[in-house]
Structures are given as structure tokens and as C-alpha cells.
Design a protein around this motif. Structure first.
Motif, PDB file in Angstrom:
ATOM      1  N   ILE A 219      34.766  43.475  32.445  1.00  0.00           N
ATOM      2  CA  ILE A 219      35.731  44.565  32.552  1.00  0.00           C
ATOM      3  C   ILE A 219      35.313  45.406  33.755  1.00  0.00           C
ATOM      4  O   ILE A 219      34.289  46.091  33.729  1.00  0.00           O
ATOM      5  CB  ILE A 219      35.760  45.434  31.274  1.00  0.00           C
ATOM      6  N   GLY A 220      36.084  45.299  34.840  1.00  0.00           N
ATOM      7  CA  GLY A 220      35.747  46.006  36.059  1.00  0.00           C
ATOM      8  C   GLY A 220      36.305  47.410  36.088  1.00  0.00           C
ATOM      9  O   GLY A 220      36.820  47.925  35.078  1.00  0.00           O
ATOM     10  N   GLU A 221      36.205  48.026  37.252  1.00  0.00           N
ATOM     11  CA  GLU A 221      36.678  49.409  37.382  1.00  0.00           C
ATOM     12  C   GLU A 221      38.195  49.492  37.393  1.00  0.00           C
ATOM     13  O   GLU A 221      38.767  50.494  36.967  1.00  0.00           O
ATOM     14  CB  GLU A 221      36.115  50.002  38.675  1.00  0.00           C
ATOM     15  N   SER A 222      38.855  48.456  37.900  1.00  0.00           N
ATOM     16  CA  SER A 222      40.318  48.518  38.008  1.00  0.00           C
ATOM     17  C   SER A 222      40.997  47.254  37.502  1.00  0.00           C
ATOM     18  O   SER A 222      42.198  47.079  37.697  1.00  0.00           O
ATOM     19  CB  SER A 222      40.712  48.739  39.485  1.00  0.00           C
ATOM     20  N   GLU A 223      40.213  46.368  36.844  1.00  0.00           N
ATOM     21  CA  GLU A 223      40.795  45.103  36.410  1.00  0.00           C
ATOM     22  C   GLU A 223      39.901  44.462  35.364  1.00  0.00           C
ATOM     23  O   GLU A 223      38.745  44.863  35.173  1.00  0.00           O
ATOM     24  CB  GLU A 223      40.932  44.151  37.611  1.00  0.00           C
ATOM     25  N   ILE A 224      40.467  43.474  34.683  1.00  0.00           N
ATOM     26  CA  ILE A 224      39.655  42.644  33.795  1.00  0.00           C
ATOM     27  C   ILE A 224      39.557  41.245  34.403  1.00  0.00           C
ATOM     28  O   ILE A 224      40.486  40.772  35.060  1.00  0.00           O
ATOM     29  CB  ILE A 224      40.251  42.575  32.368  1.00  0.00           C
ATOM     30  N   ARG A 225      38.413  40.626  34.204  1.00  0.00           N
ATOM     31  CA  ARG A 225      38.189  39.300  34.775  1.00  0.00           C
ATOM     32  C   ARG A 225      37.933  38.308  33.650  1.00  0.00           C
ATOM     33  O   ARG A 225      37.099  38.549  32.783  1.00  0.00           O
ATOM     34  CB  ARG A 225      36.993  39.328  35.728  1.00  0.00           C
ATOM     35  N   VAL A 226      38.656  37.207  33.695  1.00  0.00           N
ATOM     36  CA  VAL A 226      38.499  36.169  32.683  1.00  0.00           C
ATOM     37  C   VAL A 226      38.147  34.857  33.379  1.00  0.00           C
ATOM     38  O   VAL A 226      38.426  34.663  34.562  1.00  0.00           O
ATOM     39  CB  VAL A 226      39.793  36.002  31.854  1.00  0.00           C
TER      40      VAL A 226
END
Length: 246
Positions: free
Chosen positions: A221-228
Motif C-alpha cells: 500500500i503506497g502513498e498514492s496507490e495500491i500495488r498487487v
């Protein structure tokens, strides 16, 4: 000029010609015939190797080693015709071998490395490997060197000694290889919504294996997005074409 000196020189040269000439002629004939026989033997050997189930890696190694041994025997025969005794010839070869061995320690290490590669088979001709920061397909394994063709068409020649003593990442040894795709989504997208869509998309691809099944995991869970990360399995030889299609 003194006539007697010329006569003496003439007689001396004639004596050398008559004493050495026949042996020299025989050695030349033996050299020509020997080269022809070696070429014939190599043609037969190559044909036999092609018909056999021997790996291409071993074929190239055997061919290179056979040429070396056959020419060594030919030069030994020529030496004996010229009057060099076998024991003397072996002594010369022994002394030369020691000198050459000291001068060519790296080449001997490369030869030993080639033997180790063929015995333990960390890779074979046609495999996609990464070694010494080079990634490419193995094109040839010789008695001293391994040649790798990179994706951009370059051919890298590596000493077998270095290759045998390096970590080799063989990317086609196993029949299947896992593909990890990193995807980014906005915060307002829910995993429960995107997960089945991504899985169905991977399952619908004709190259992706059904077992193990594709899956999707929340990576970060990044600062401005989620990464899968979307994971699926494909046959090793189709890894990159499939990767760029996903």
C-alpha cells in the motif's frame, strides 16, 4: 672462388638430399594422407553424433577434442618418419607439455571447466541462462569456451573456467516458470473487485497453465496507490512472449 670448396659443398648437399630426402617425401605424403583421413573420420563422427541422441553440448565438445587428438597423433607419426624416436618424441611432448601447461594455466582451467559443464550439466545448448551479468541463449560449448547469444543479437564468448566457477541462473531448465506481474491501482479500487477480473484474464490466456492456478496478491500500500502482484505459470520457453502479452 675455390673449386674444391664448391665440389665439397655440392657433395654435402647431395648426401643430405639422398639421406633425408626420402624421409621428408614420406612425411609430406603422410601429412597429406593424414589430413584427408582426419577429415573423413570427422565426417563419419559428425554423422554418427547427428544420428545419436547425444546432446548438442556434448557433440561440439567431442568434435573439438577429437580434432585435437587426431592431429596430435598425426604429428607424432610424422616425427617418427623423420627419425625422431618415440621415446624422444614423448620426452619432447612431455617437456613441451610442462612449459605449455605453465604458460596456459588458464586454458587448462577452461578445458577442465568444459568437462565439468558437460558432466554436471548446469546448462546445455539452447538454454536461456544468466551468468556473469550476461543473459542469453547458449549457442555453443567448446573445449575452452562457451558462447552465449544475447537478446540484442550479440555473441558473448566466455572461458569455461569462469563459467564453471560462477553462479549460473538457468531459466529454461525447469519446464515451467512463474510469471510475476506488478500492477498498480487507485486507493478507491477494492481487491475483491479487481482480483477475480485479473484471475479470469490470466486463465483465459492460452499459454498460461491451469495448474498451478493463477492468483493475485496485495503486495504494498503506497502513498498514492495500491500495488498487487499477479502470478501465473507458463512453459519456460514461452515466458517472455507471454510476459509482454499480459
Amino acid at each position: 672462388m675455390d673449386t674444391s670448396f664448391l665440389e665439397t659443398l655440392k657433395d654435402y648437399l647431395q648426401e643430405i638430399i639422398f639421406s633425408v630426402g626420402p624421409d621428408l617425401l614420406y612425411s609430406i605424403v603422410a601429412l597429406v594422407i593424414g589430413i584427408l583421413i582426419i577429415k573423413m573420420i570427422m565426417r563419419i563422427l559428425k554423422a554418427a553424433l547427428r544420428k545419436s541422441k547425444v546432446e548438442l553440448s556434448l557433440k561440439t565438445f567431442v568434435e573439438s577434442l577429437s580434432i585435437f587428438v587426431l592431429y596430435g597423433l598425426l604429428f607424432t607419426l610424422i616425427g617418427s618418419i623423420l627419425g625422431v624416436k618415440t621415446t624422444s618424441f614423448l620426452a619432447i611432448f612431455g617437456a613441451a607439455g610442462i612449459a605449455i601447461g605453465l604458460a596456459l594455466q588458464g586454458s587448462l582451467a577452461n578445458f577442465a571447466g568444459g568437462v565439468l559443464i558437460l558432466v554436471f550439466k548446469p546448462f546445455k545448448v539452447g538454454d536461456l541462462i544468466n551468468v556473469n551479468a550476461t543473459t542469453g541463449f547458449v549457442k555453443n560449448i567448446d573445449i575452452l569456451y562457451t558462447r552465449i547469444e544475447t537478446f540484442d543479437g550479440r555473441v558473448i564468448t566466455m572461458p569455461n573456467g569462469n563459467v564453471a566457477n560462477s553462479d549460473v541462473d538457468n531459466r529454461t531448465m525447469n519446464p515451467l516458470r512463474r510469471m510475476d506481474l506488478s500492477l498498480k491501482f487507485a486507493f478507491d479500487i477494492k481487491m475483491g473487485t479487481i482480483r477475480p477480473i485479473i484471475i479470469d484474464a490470466m486463465k483465459s490466456h492460452p499459454i498460461v497453465e491451469k495448474n498451478p492456478e493463477p492468483d493475485v496478491w496485495l503486495e504494498e500500500i503506497g502513498e498514492s496507490e495500491i500495488r498487487v502482484t499477479a502470478r501465473s505459470w507458463v512453459e519456460s520457453e514461452y515466458y517472455w512472449p507471454t510476459f509482454w502479452e499480459q
